[in-house]
Motif scaffolding. Structure first.
Motif, mmCIF file in Angstrom:
data_model
loop_
_atom_site.group_PDB
_atom_site.id
_atom_site.type_symbol
_atom_site.label_atom_id
_atom_site.label_comp_id
_atom_site.label_asym_id
_atom_site.label_seq_id
_atom_site.Cartn_x
_atom_site.Cartn_y
_atom_site.Cartn_z
ATOM 1 N N VAL A 313 0.839 -1.197 0.000
ATOM 2 C CA VAL A 313 0.000 0.000 0.000
ATOM 3 C C VAL A 313 0.880 1.256 0.000
ATOM 4 O O VAL A 313 1.766 1.398 0.835
ATOM 5 C CB VAL A 313 -0.931 0.019 1.223
ATOM 6 C CG1 VAL A 313 -1.712 1.333 1.272
ATOM 7 C CG2 VAL A 313 -1.879 -1.163 1.189
ATOM 8 N N LYS A 314 0.621 2.127 -0.945
ATOM 9 C CA LYS A 314 1.351 3.382 -1.030
ATOM 10 C C LYS A 314 0.321 4.516 -1.060
ATOM 11 O O LYS A 314 -0.150 4.916 -2.119
ATOM 12 C CB LYS A 314 2.235 3.414 -2.278
ATOM 13 C CG LYS A 314 3.352 2.380 -2.250
ATOM 14 C CD LYS A 314 4.234 2.481 -3.494
ATOM 15 C CE LYS A 314 5.375 1.460 -3.428
ATOM 16 N NZ LYS A 314 6.253 1.577 -4.629
ATOM 17 N N GLN A 315 -0.027 4.963 0.151
ATOM 18 C CA GLN A 315 -1.104 5.943 0.266
ATOM 19 C C GLN A 315 -0.626 7.386 0.260
ATOM 20 O O GLN A 315 -1.451 8.313 0.254
ATOM 21 C CB GLN A 315 -1.887 5.676 1.547
ATOM 22 C CG GLN A 315 -1.044 5.726 2.813
ATOM 23 C CD GLN A 315 -1.834 5.388 4.057
ATOM 24 O OE1 GLN A 315 -3.055 5.441 4.036
ATOM 25 N NE2 GLN A 315 -1.145 5.053 5.133
ATOM 26 N N GLY A 322 3.267 12.704 -8.921
ATOM 27 C CA GLY A 322 2.398 11.537 -8.806
ATOM 28 C C GLY A 322 3.053 10.294 -8.246
ATOM 29 O O GLY A 322 2.384 9.258 -8.094
ATOM 30 N N LYS A 323 4.310 10.351 -7.898
ATOM 31 C CA LYS A 323 4.990 9.179 -7.354
ATOM 32 C C LYS A 323 4.428 8.867 -5.966
ATOM 33 O O LYS A 323 4.155 9.770 -5.177
ATOM 34 C CB LYS A 323 6.490 9.445 -7.259
ATOM 35 C CG LYS A 323 7.305 8.213 -6.902
ATOM 36 C CD LYS A 323 8.807 8.490 -6.975
ATOM 37 C CE LYS A 323 9.604 7.223 -6.656
ATOM 38 N NZ LYS A 323 11.075 7.474 -6.735
ATOM 39 N N ALA A 324 4.220 7.573 -5.706
ATOM 40 C CA ALA A 324 3.595 7.148 -4.453
ATOM 41 C C ALA A 324 4.613 6.505 -3.522
ATOM 42 O O ALA A 324 5.584 5.875 -3.966
ATOM 43 C CB ALA A 324 2.448 6.176 -4.729
ATOM 44 N N HIS A 330 9.034 9.250 3.692
ATOM 45 C CA HIS A 330 9.647 9.102 2.367
ATOM 46 C C HIS A 330 9.089 10.134 1.392
ATOM 47 O O HIS A 330 9.815 10.668 0.550
ATOM 48 C CB HIS A 330 9.391 7.690 1.832
ATOM 49 C CG HIS A 330 10.097 6.632 2.607
ATOM 50 N ND1 HIS A 330 9.894 5.289 2.408
ATOM 51 C CD2 HIS A 330 11.022 6.716 3.614
ATOM 52 C CE1 HIS A 330 10.651 4.585 3.243
ATOM 53 N NE2 HIS A 330 11.330 5.444 3.991
ATOM 54 N N LEU A 331 7.788 10.419 1.529
ATOM 55 C CA LEU A 331 7.186 11.438 0.666
ATOM 56 C C LEU A 331 7.781 12.805 0.955
ATOM 57 O O LEU A 331 8.080 13.572 0.027
ATOM 58 C CB LEU A 331 5.670 11.469 0.878
ATOM 59 C CG LEU A 331 4.909 12.613 0.194
ATOM 60 C CD1 LEU A 331 5.097 12.544 -1.326
ATOM 61 C CD2 LEU A 331 3.438 12.584 0.563
ATOM 62 N N GLY A 335 9.901 15.153 -1.595
ATOM 63 C CA GLY A 335 9.492 16.504 -1.950
ATOM 64 C C GLY A 335 10.658 17.458 -2.109
ATOM 65 O O GLY A 335 10.570 18.442 -2.868
ATOM 66 N N ASN A 336 11.764 17.183 -1.445
ATOM 67 C CA ASN A 336 12.945 18.053 -1.551
ATOM 68 C C ASN A 336 13.568 18.010 -2.938
ATOM 69 O O ASN A 336 14.272 18.943 -3.338
ATOM 70 C CB ASN A 336 13.992 17.643 -0.509
ATOM 71 C CG ASN A 336 13.526 17.925 0.909
ATOM 72 O OD1 ASN A 336 12.687 18.803 1.123
ATOM 73 N ND2 ASN A 336 14.056 17.204 1.868
#
Length: 407
Positions: A313-315, A322-324, A330-331, A335-336
């Motif tokens: 699951v990558k919520q 759009g990368k999950a 990790h998100l 973002g950096n």
């Protein structure tokens, strides 16, 4: 079929439901109101008798406190409250009652406690009482009459005793104390419910999942987990919670007050639960174990986040490309790459990195730590990229980027 007689008018009915409807007609028929206090009565005679309460008799005034009484008999009874005269004594328990001539109705009613005599029976539910006054008060519960209103919050009750106990919730008086743990309560019912914690009795069962609880309030809160109802909302940010306690804890995060400090590193927290979970980092205690791979974690939240690795699951989705990702951290790190922000700076040379892991690897170059070893010749390197470039010397495959540096 047993006939039931109305204690107000003497009418007989055959069913309890009919009696309840009949008694309600007496309540609705109370049209005669006192022009002084507004209290209503079903008959003119009853209203006339009530009005004598407001009548002042100057010749029946207490010479101690000045209170005016209705008639010489009431004055005599009132005076006994000052002189303490209690001429009627119970032969069983010794309790005394104020002297009112040769007959005392209070003592007579009191004797019913010892004899068990209950002459007054509710025609609706069958409950019996020792006095007519108690029966009348009880009937108010069936008819929805609540004459006793709290002057602080306006909540109304059918019995004066319930109102007195309710007032303790405003004054903070807690007369009922648990004999096991010493916790005090304002209401006896709350003490009895609390006792289930010590006895282990769980009388309240969830009809959906079968889970049992020792308090009905806990059951009601649990049922919200099935319905998804979150009735407790933060007044600052609007975030809603199933439990009131969770909402109160959350509100502390807005105040910025952090009263719970770690005794090892000094880090402070707004909630004691967060402090306890943080302390597991220092003790190495990892109570939460993954049932799939066996990896253990100090915090439940970390275990839940880790579980996404196994479920796939990558919520957490990047709003730019759009990368999950399976984890929020990790998100944020990803973002950096879009913003170009490099928050992780080397304290030795000042070089900055977008990810903390990149900084940790870079620091190995200053410390001389070489954790990447060649499987062919054994030569070790601080960076994985250096090991990969070295591998080409064994395969004779040299990338253009390396050759251009040598030219």
């Amino acid at each position: 079929m047993t006939r039931k007689k109305c204690w107000i008018c003497g009418k007989c009915v055959h069913r309890r439901g009919e009696m309840k409807t009949h008694l309600q007609s007496h309540i609705e028929a109370r049209k005669d109101e006192c022009d002084i206090c507004g209290k209503a009565y079903s008959t003119t005679a009853a209203l006339r008798a009530h009005r004598t309460v407001h009548t002042v008799f100057d010749d029946h005034e207490c010479d101690v406190c000045g209170e005016k009484c209705i008639g010489s008999r009431d004055l005599k009874i009132h005076r006994n409250t000052h002189n303490g005269v209690k001429g009627h004594e119970c032969d069983i328990c010794g309790r005394k009652f104020i002297w009112i001539g040769n007959f005392n109705r209070h003592l007579t009613r009191h004797m019913h406690i010892h004899t068990g005599i209950k002459d007054y029976t509710c025609q609706i539910c069958g409950k019996a009482f020792t006095s007519l006054g108690n029966l009348k008060t009880h009937l108010n519960a069936h008819m929805g009459v609540k004459n006793y209103e709290c002057e602080i919050c306006g909540k109304a009750f059918t019995q004066h005793g319930d109102l007195k106990r309710h007032r303790n919730t405003h004054t903070g008086v807690k007369n009922y104390t648990c004999q096991i743990c010493g916790k005090a309560f304002t209401l006896l019912g709350n003490l009895k419910t609390h006792g289930n914690i010590h006895t282990g009795v769980k009388n309240y069962e969830c009809e959906i999942c079968g889970k049992v609880f020792n308090q009905i309030s806990n059951l009601k809160t649990h049922q919200n987990t099935h319905t998804g109802v979150k009735q407790y909302a933060c007044q600052i940010c609007g975030r809603a919670f199933i439990r009131h306690d969770d909402m109160k804890k959350h509100e502390k995060t807005h105040t910025g007050v952090k009263t719970y400090a770690c005794q090892i590193c000094g880090r402070v927290f707004t909630q004691i639960g967060d402090l306890k979970r943080h302390e597991n980092i220092h003790t190495g205690f990892k109570n939460y174990e993954c049932q799939i791979c066996g990896k253990a974690f100090a915090m439940l939240g970390n275990l839940k986040t880790h579980g996404h690795i196994h479920t796939g699951v990558k919520q957490y989705i990047c709003q730019i490309c759009g990368k999950a990702f399976s984890q929020l951290s990790h998100l944020k790190t990803h973002g950096n790459t879009h913003t170009g922000v490099k928050n992780y700076v080397c304290q030795v040379c000042g070089k900055a990195f977008r990810q903390h892991s990149q900084l940790k690897i870079h620091e190995n170059t200053h410390a001389g730590v070489k954790i990447y070893a060649c499987q062919i010749c054994g030569k070790a390197f601080s960076l994985l990229a250096s090991l990969k470039r070295h591998g080409h010397t064994h395969t004779e495959s040299r990338p253009m980027s390396v050759r251009s540096l040598e030219d």
